[in-house]
Design a protein around this motif. Structure first.
Motif, PDB file in Angstrom:
ATOM      1  N   HIS A   1      -3.665   4.216  -6.001  1.00 13.50           N
ATOM      2  CA  HIS A   1      -2.543   3.881  -5.108  1.00 13.50           C
ATOM      3  C   HIS A   1      -1.753   2.671  -5.622  1.00 13.50           C
TER       4      HIS A   1
ATOM      5  N   ASP B   1       0.816  -1.227   0.000  1.00 13.71           N
ATOM      6  CA  ASP B   1       0.000   0.000   0.000  1.00 13.71           C
ATOM      7  C   ASP B   1       0.841   1.265   0.000  1.00 13.71           C
TER       8      ASP B   1
ATOM      9  N   HIS C   1      -2.301  -6.119  -6.128  1.00 16.18           N
ATOM     10  CA  HIS C   1      -2.903  -6.752  -4.943  1.00 16.18           C
ATOM     11  C   HIS C   1      -4.406  -6.533  -4.808  1.00 16.18           C
ATOM     12  N   HIS C   2      -4.987  -5.660  -5.670  1.00 22.06           N
ATOM     13  CA  HIS C   2      -6.461  -5.524  -5.659  1.00 22.06           C
ATOM     14  C   HIS C   2      -7.090  -6.162  -6.901  1.00 22.06           C
TER      15      HIS C   2
HETATM   16 FE   LIG Z   1      -4.200  -1.641  -1.140  1.00 27.22          FE
END
Ligand SMILES: [Fe+2]
Length: 321
Positions: free
Chosen positions: A199, A171, A223-224
């Protein structure tokens, strides 16, 4: 063998009783000629015998000389081979030493790079946690889950370490996300959600081009993403998404569900695992989910949760002193 010469028997008595005269001389002459012939013949035979023996000996000598020459040649050749071999071994040994030296330099350089990289990570994380209110424990748990899943999937230990340290930067791109969106406690509008999605792209860009952050870049970007292709930012699906990102996705969502946030209470581990299992084949890679569920059944997930909680309690106790 050479025969010995024997005198022919005298046909006419020679001596004081022999008759004198021209006949006697003729006979004596005749006898002398015969003896001389025989001696001559014998000498010829001896010469021939000698010549034969000599010839045979010469032949043997020549053969011997030829063999000797061949042997000398072979010996010289063997000598040369031995020298060549020794030279090759010497070169080989030098090359190996050179290679070992080069590898050692590379190892030192890699170690240096690794240290610098890890230092960079801790600075990035400090910035990210200050901004996002993401707790250090969240990142630590995600890292531990990621390492456990990677190991459970049978991947080599070098990858376990790489996936682990790379996961904590997932993140990092949120440093660019405006505070009012990041810390919003109400439902996000579509526009605000678009800003949130950014992001992933920002994280990948921030991690630059160094080989050390290659896996981290993939994780930050993907990661999303979802196994069924309905995630963001690129809508990648299945194995188009890197394995590291598929693993982080499971670990990150599980930890988010089971942690307290400003807008929700923490879910129980059982409820969290149930939600992850439901997402297998849709949100998550089914193999990664199976590994995580197995770890949960073996008590590993619970152990990680309590170990991280214990280390937090110990560090806050230390800072209170
Ligand atoms: Fe994230």
């Amino acid at each position: 063998m050479v025969e010995t010469v024997e005198a022919p028997p005298a046909t006419t008595p020679v001596g004081k009783d022999a008759p004198a005269g021209p006949d006697v001389f003729r006979q004596l002459l005749h006898q002398a000629v015969r003896v001389a012939d025989m001696a001559n013949a014998q000498a010829m035979r001896m010469a021939l015998d000698f010549a034969k023996v000599y010839e045979r000996e010469q032949g043997v000598r020549r053969e011997f000389e030829t063999q000797l020459r061949e042997m000398t040649l072979m010996e010289k050749q063997a000598g040369r081979y031995a020298e060549d071999l020794a030279e090759m071994l010497r070169t080989e040994r030098e090359r190996r030493h050179e290679l070992e030296r080069a590898l050692e330099h590379e190892r030192i350089a890699n170690e240096e790079l690794r240290r610098t990289g890890l230092q960079g990570i801790s600075h990035l994380l400090l910035a990210a946690t200050l901004k996002d209110r993401t707790t250090g424990e969240h990142l630590l748990r995600v890292r531990r889950y990621v390492e456990a899943i990677t190991e459970r999937l049978g991947l080599p230990s070098a990858l376990v370490e790489e996936f682990g340290y790379s996961s904590v930067m997932h993140d990092v791109g949120k440093i660019h996300t405006p505070d009012h969106i990041l810390q919003s406690e109400h439902h996000l509008s579509d526009d605000e959600f678009d800003v949130i999605k950014q992001h992933c792209i920002d994280g990948e860009t921030m991690l630059g081009e160094a080989r050390f952050f290659e896996t981290a870049r993939g994780i930050a970007r993907e990661h999303h993403e979802r196994w069924d292709g309905k995630g963001y930012p690129d809508g990648k699906k299945g194995e188009e998404i890197s394995l590291a990102a598929r693993i982080v996705s499971v670990a990150d969502v599980f930890d988010a569900l089971t942690s307290k946030r400003p807008y929700k209470e923490a879910w129980s581990a059982e409820a969290g695992i149930e939600a992850i299992e439901k997402g297998a084949g849709e949100k998550f890679d089914p193999e990664v989910v199976a590994a995580f569920v197995a770890l949960s059944n073996e008590g590993v997930v619970e152990r990680i949760r309590s170990e991280v909680a214990a280390s937090r309690a110990a560090s806050s106790e230390n800072s209170a002193k």
